[in-house]
Write a protein that holds these residues in place. Structure first.
Motif, PDB file in Angstrom:
ATOM      1  N   GLU A   1     -11.789 -16.553 -44.861  1.00  0.00           N
ATOM      2  CA  GLU A   1     -11.114 -17.836 -44.711  1.00  0.00           C
ATOM      3  C   GLU A   1      -9.596 -17.641 -44.765  1.00  0.00           C
ATOM      4  N   GLU A   2      -9.133 -16.782 -45.675  1.00  0.00           N
ATOM      5  CA  GLU A   2      -7.694 -16.498 -45.760  1.00  0.00           C
ATOM      6  C   GLU A   2      -7.178 -15.837 -44.495  1.00  0.00           C
ATOM      7  N   ARG A   3      -7.941 -14.842 -43.995  1.00  0.00           N
ATOM      8  CA  ARG A   3      -7.471 -14.039 -42.863  1.00  0.00           C
ATOM      9  C   ARG A   3      -7.974 -14.556 -41.513  1.00  0.00           C
ATOM     10  N   LYS A   4      -8.787 -15.594 -41.526  1.00  0.00           N
ATOM     11  CA  LYS A   4      -9.269 -16.263 -40.313  1.00  0.00           C
ATOM     12  C   LYS A   4     -10.150 -15.315 -39.482  1.00  0.00           C
ATOM     13  N   CYS A   5     -11.340 -15.046 -40.012  1.00  0.00           N
ATOM     14  CA  CYS A   5     -12.296 -14.154 -39.360  1.00  0.00           C
ATOM     15  C   CYS A   5     -13.688 -14.786 -39.377  1.00  0.00           C
ATOM     16  N   PHE A   6     -14.502 -14.423 -38.405  1.00  0.00           N
ATOM     17  CA  PHE A   6     -15.937 -14.669 -38.472  1.00  0.00           C
ATOM     18  C   PHE A   6     -16.572 -13.569 -39.324  1.00  0.00           C
ATOM     19  N   VAL A   7     -17.658 -13.915 -40.020  1.00  0.00           N
ATOM     20  CA  VAL A   7     -18.453 -12.920 -40.743  1.00  0.00           C
ATOM     21  C   VAL A   7     -19.921 -13.229 -40.485  1.00  0.00           C
ATOM     22  N   VAL A   8     -20.700 -12.215 -40.114  1.00  0.00           N
ATOM     23  CA  VAL A   8     -22.133 -12.402 -39.913  1.00  0.00           C
ATOM     24  C   VAL A   8     -22.899 -11.462 -40.844  1.00  0.00           C
ATOM     25  N   TYR A   9     -23.975 -11.997 -41.424  1.00  0.00           N
ATOM     26  CA  TYR A   9     -24.797 -11.259 -42.386  1.00  0.00           C
ATOM     27  C   TYR A   9     -26.228 -11.152 -41.840  1.00  0.00           C
ATOM     28  N   PRO A  10     -26.562 -10.082 -41.127  1.00  0.00           N
ATOM     29  CA  PRO A  10     -27.967  -9.877 -40.737  1.00  0.00           C
ATOM     30  C   PRO A  10     -28.838  -9.714 -41.984  1.00  0.00           C
ATOM     31  N   GLU A  11     -30.075 -10.193 -41.912  1.00  0.00           N
ATOM     32  CA  GLU A  11     -30.968 -10.109 -43.059  1.00  0.00           C
ATOM     33  C   GLU A  11     -32.192  -9.254 -42.728  1.00  0.00           C
ATOM     34  N   GLN A  12     -32.527  -8.368 -43.653  1.00  0.00           N
ATOM     35  CA  GLN A  12     -33.725  -7.543 -43.526  1.00  0.00           C
ATOM     36  C   GLN A  12     -34.869  -8.246 -44.247  1.00  0.00           C
ATOM     37  N   PRO A  13     -35.961  -8.569 -43.563  1.00  0.00           N
ATOM     38  CA  PRO A  13     -37.074  -9.256 -44.231  1.00  0.00           C
ATOM     39  C   PRO A  13     -37.960  -8.274 -44.985  1.00  0.00           C
ATOM     40  N   SER A  14     -38.713  -8.786 -45.939  1.00  0.00           N
ATOM     41  CA  SER A  14     -39.618  -7.930 -46.703  1.00  0.00           C
ATOM     42  C   SER A  14     -40.737  -7.375 -45.832  1.00  0.00           C
ATOM     43  N   GLY A  15     -41.018  -8.024 -44.704  1.00  0.00           N
ATOM     44  CA  GLY A  15     -42.026  -7.505 -43.798  1.00  0.00           C
ATOM     45  C   GLY A  15     -41.605  -6.201 -43.136  1.00  0.00           C
ATOM     46  N   ALA A  16     -40.303  -5.958 -43.019  1.00  0.00           N
ATOM     47  CA  ALA A  16     -39.794  -4.718 -42.430  1.00  0.00           C
ATOM     48  C   ALA A  16     -39.640  -3.627 -43.473  1.00  0.00           C
ATOM     49  N   ASN A  17     -39.401  -4.021 -44.718  1.00  0.00           N
ATOM     50  CA  ASN A  17     -39.297  -3.098 -45.846  1.00  0.00           C
ATOM     51  C   ASN A  17     -39.615  -3.908 -47.092  1.00  0.00           C
ATOM     52  N   GLN A  18     -40.516  -3.413 -47.905  1.00  0.00           N
ATOM     53  CA  GLN A  18     -41.012  -4.177 -49.046  1.00  0.00           C
ATOM     54  C   GLN A  18     -39.887  -4.692 -49.935  1.00  0.00           C
ATOM     55  N   SER A  19     -38.822  -3.906 -50.062  1.00  0.00           N
ATOM     56  CA  SER A  19     -37.702  -4.289 -50.921  1.00  0.00           C
ATOM     57  C   SER A  19     -36.500  -4.783 -50.122  1.00  0.00           C
ATOM     58  N   LYS A  20     -36.727  -5.089 -48.842  1.00  0.00           N
ATOM     59  CA  LYS A  20     -35.667  -5.607 -47.951  1.00  0.00           C
ATOM     60  C   LYS A  20     -34.533  -4.598 -47.767  1.00  0.00           C
ATOM     61  N   CYS A  21     -34.856  -3.301 -47.874  1.00  0.00           N
ATOM     62  CA  CYS A  21     -33.881  -2.251 -47.577  1.00  0.00           C
ATOM     63  C   CYS A  21     -33.816  -2.039 -46.068  1.00  0.00           C
ATOM     64  N   TRP A  22     -32.645  -1.808 -45.524  1.00  0.00           N
ATOM     65  CA  TRP A  22     -32.541  -1.315 -44.159  1.00  0.00           C
ATOM     66  C   TRP A  22     -33.121   0.095 -44.125  1.00  0.00           C
ATOM     67  N   ASN A  23     -33.899   0.401 -43.095  1.00  0.00           N
ATOM     68  CA  ASN A  23     -34.638   1.667 -43.039  1.00  0.00           C
ATOM     69  C   ASN A  23     -33.787   2.785 -42.444  1.00  0.00           C
TER      70      ASN A  23
END
Length: 394
Positions: free
Chosen positions: A171-193
């Protein structure tokens, strides 16, 4: 022979989907324990809730010399031993430990008032992933930078946003930010593989999903294509390293916090070894080197601090770089050593922040999120500052 048999047995358990058993067996092997000893149930205590500190203005330049001299000196420094932690639970996948269940962060901890935090989805042949997009309040459809943030195991977009406070800095620096989400179906603990070969390639697996989300935001919003960046924590940091290695034409810089270099592992057993002992080899993808900023605590017992060294070494793999080493300290917090590699044009192509006394947590983060250490230098502010100094060549 005993260790080889245990690795083979762990590989068999992994292929059978028994990740908890495989993890326990390999961790006992790496720790030199007998097969009968139980898995240690330890983890960090919940921190106090101070405001994330800023970096002390005064810092000392302790050396500016040819990079190979500085690298030798840094590698000779002893590693501090970690203190034990408690009040945590184990979770499956990579032998990591996560916090007990806690209330989700409030909206005021996730994004400033007057801004937007929008949910979306993206899908391709590799699957479907959700994401959250931050849009700053002063956005008027002009081209803005975009930061892609990859969370760690057990985390979510909301949790990672609250812990890093990236939306407040954006917000200070005027940027977009996107947060992809890893579901538990792809990894039991939602870790990126990050440790699977199929998820280390440009045109398939999770890299294609993360790049697809990035490009979807670039289509839907007027993103400046020369100022797109990727960052991550832990498993997300390892995934960010993969994105930089496989998509140097898409990302102008990468931030890796408590992560591992691309190619550090090819399966679960080698991932556990790399996490425990440090990566020994990396994949070579060729092409241009992406400017890199690294944060790692030297008391990290989840991902060995040597992994931060390997990332910095790969990022500075050129003969004409000079190193500047700066020592500093957060008031009433952690000391740090910051190593900057500078090319012949005077541009910083790599920064390595070694945070002394810190464990496996986002440095300078907010206790509103998990895996944060408010006593460290502000990794969010420093990463965003480094990012905005970089852009893709025309």
């Amino acid at each position: 022979m005993l260790n080889r048999n245990r690795v083979q047995e762990a590989t068999r358990l992994t292929r059978a989907g028994k990740l908890v058993e495989a993890t326990a067996l390999l961790q006992r092997m790496l720790q030199g324990e007998s097969a009968a000893e139980p898995f240690a149930r330890t983890g960090p205590p919940a921190p106090a809730r101070p405001e994330p500190p800023t970096i002390e203005v005064k810092a000392d330049v302790i050396g500016e010399k040819e990079r190979h001299q500085t690298t030798r000196a840094a590698s000779a420094q002893p590693r501090a031993r970690p203190a034990p932690f408690d009040n945590m639970r184990e979770f499956a996948g990579l032998g990591l430990r996560g916090p007990m269940l806690r209330a989700p962060p409030s909206s005021s901890d996730i994004a400033p008032d007057g801004t937007q935090f929008i949910a979306g989805t993206f899908g391709n042949a590799a699957g479907v992933r959700g994401y959250k997009l931050f849009v700053p309040s002063r956005y008027r459809r002009e081209p803005l930078p975009l930061v892609v943030m990859l969370h760690g195991c057990t985390q979510s977009a909301d949790d990672f946003a609250a812990g890093t406070r990236m939306n407040f800095l954006a917000e200070e620096r005027k940027c977009f930010v996107v947060y992809p989400e890893q579901p538990s179906g792809a990894n039991q603990s939602k870790c990126w593989n990050w440790f699977r070969g199929g998820d280390q390639q440009r045109d398939g697996g999770e890299p294609s999903l993360i790049a697809g989300i990035t490009r979807q935001i670039m289509r839907d919003y007027p993103v400046d294509p020369k100022r797109v960046y990727v960052a991550g924590m832990s498993a997300g940091g390892a995934a960010a390293a993969i994105m930089a290695a496989t998509h140097p034409d898409l990302y102008a810089a990468v931030g890796i916090h408590s992560g591992l270099v691309c190619g550090a592992a090819s399966d679960l057993p080698s991932a556990l070894v790399a996490m425990r002992q440090g990566a020994r080899s990396t994949l070579s993808h060729g092409g241009p080197q992406v400017p890199t900023i690294v944060f790692h605590g030297d008391r990290d017992t989840t991902v060995h601090p040597n992994n931060g060294d390997r990332i910095a070494e790969q990022a500075g793999n050129a003969s004409d770089l000079k190193a500047k080493v700066i020592a500093g300290k957060v008031p009433h917090g952690h000391a740090y050593t910051r190593t900057i590699l500078i090319d012949v044009s005077g541009r910083a192509v790599s920064e390595h922040w070694n945070v002394h006394g810190a464990g496996h947590a986002w440095s300078g983060g907010s206790p509103a999120g998990t895996y944060t250490d408010p006593s460290g230098p502000d990794a969010t502010r420093e990463m965003l500052r480094f990012f905005l100094e970089q852009s893709l060549p025309t």
